[in-house]
Scaffold this motif. Structure first.
Motif, mmCIF file in Angstrom:
data_model
loop_
_atom_site.group_PDB
_atom_site.id
_atom_site.type_symbol
_atom_site.label_atom_id
_atom_site.label_comp_id
_atom_site.label_asym_id
_atom_site.label_seq_id
_atom_site.Cartn_x
_atom_site.Cartn_y
_atom_site.Cartn_z
ATOM 1 N N ASP A 8 0.286 -1.824 6.447
ATOM 2 C CA ASP A 8 -0.231 -1.644 7.808
ATOM 3 C C ASP A 8 0.740 -0.873 8.703
ATOM 4 N N HIS A 9 1.988 -0.707 8.265
ATOM 5 C CA HIS A 9 2.982 0.068 9.028
ATOM 6 C C HIS A 9 3.269 1.440 8.415
ATOM 7 N N LEU A 10 2.501 1.844 7.423
ATOM 8 C CA LEU A 10 2.696 3.157 6.794
ATOM 9 C C LEU A 10 2.295 4.254 7.780
ATOM 10 N N PRO A 11 3.208 5.160 8.126
ATOM 11 C CA PRO A 11 2.872 6.236 9.060
ATOM 12 C C PRO A 11 1.860 7.216 8.456
ATOM 13 N N GLU A 12 1.073 7.826 9.312
ATOM 14 C CA GLU A 12 0.087 8.808 8.869
ATOM 15 C C GLU A 12 0.778 9.959 8.143
ATOM 16 N N GLY A 13 0.178 10.364 7.029
ATOM 17 C CA GLY A 13 0.676 11.493 6.269
ATOM 18 C C GLY A 13 1.809 11.182 5.307
ATOM 19 N N PRO A 53 -9.286 0.107 12.029
ATOM 20 C CA PRO A 53 -8.633 0.132 10.721
ATOM 21 C C PRO A 53 -7.918 1.456 10.461
ATOM 22 N N GLY A 54 -7.231 1.480 9.331
ATOM 23 C CA GLY A 54 -6.577 2.700 8.865
ATOM 24 C C GLY A 54 -7.319 3.241 7.658
ATOM 25 N N ALA A 55 -7.224 4.555 7.452
ATOM 26 C CA ALA A 55 -7.831 5.195 6.282
ATOM 27 C C ALA A 55 -6.715 5.497 5.288
ATOM 28 N N TYR A 56 -6.853 4.974 4.077
ATOM 29 C CA TYR A 56 -5.823 5.111 3.051
ATOM 30 C C TYR A 56 -6.392 5.802 1.828
ATOM 31 N N ALA A 57 -5.666 6.812 1.344
ATOM 32 C CA ALA A 57 -6.082 7.535 0.139
ATOM 33 C C ALA A 57 -5.281 7.012 -1.046
ATOM 34 N N LEU A 75 5.138 -1.641 0.273
ATOM 35 C CA LEU A 75 5.228 -0.252 -0.196
ATOM 36 C C LEU A 75 6.657 0.245 -0.123
ATOM 37 N N GLU A 76 6.939 1.248 -0.940
ATOM 38 C CA GLU A 76 8.217 1.950 -0.874
ATOM 39 C C GLU A 76 7.900 3.427 -0.672
ATOM 40 N N PRO A 77 8.301 4.010 0.474
ATOM 41 C CA PRO A 77 7.997 5.406 0.758
ATOM 42 C C PRO A 77 8.578 6.354 -0.282
ATOM 43 N N GLU A 78 7.891 7.457 -0.500
ATOM 44 C CA GLU A 78 8.325 8.473 -1.469
ATOM 45 C C GLU A 78 9.687 9.025 -1.052
ATOM 46 N N GLY A 79 10.538 9.231 -2.023
ATOM 47 C CA GLY A 79 11.842 9.825 -1.765
ATOM 48 C C GLY A 79 12.909 8.824 -1.359
#
Length: 81
Positions: A8-13, A53-57, A75-79
């Protein structure tokens, strides 16, 4: 292991990998059935004007999910190492 955040805290993009699906009951089962299992890559595509809500791909589709339903998905962000 790097910096983790809840879905729920994942930034857009931003793309992140599922580390753990917490919670219990029917909603946890639904998230797992949708394919949110450890190792799955997720990208936040956007949020409703009010923020929820948020849209998640993930796994070739885009799904709208409420923040309260994905707050237990780690989650663990890429990089991030």
């Amino acid at each position: 292991m790097g910096k983790q955040l809840s879905m729920d805290h994942l930034p857009e993009g931003i793309r992140a990998q599922v580390v753990e699906v917490g919670g219990e009951g029917a909603m946890r089962r639904r998230l797992l059935d949708l394919g949110l299992i450890p190792g799955t890559w997720v990208t936040c595509r956007g949020r409703a004007p009010a923020g929820d809500p948020g849209a998640y791909a993930f796994r070739g589709c885009v799904v709208a999910l409420r923040a309260k339903d994905v707050s237990a998905v780690a989650l663990e962000p890429e990089g991030v190492l």
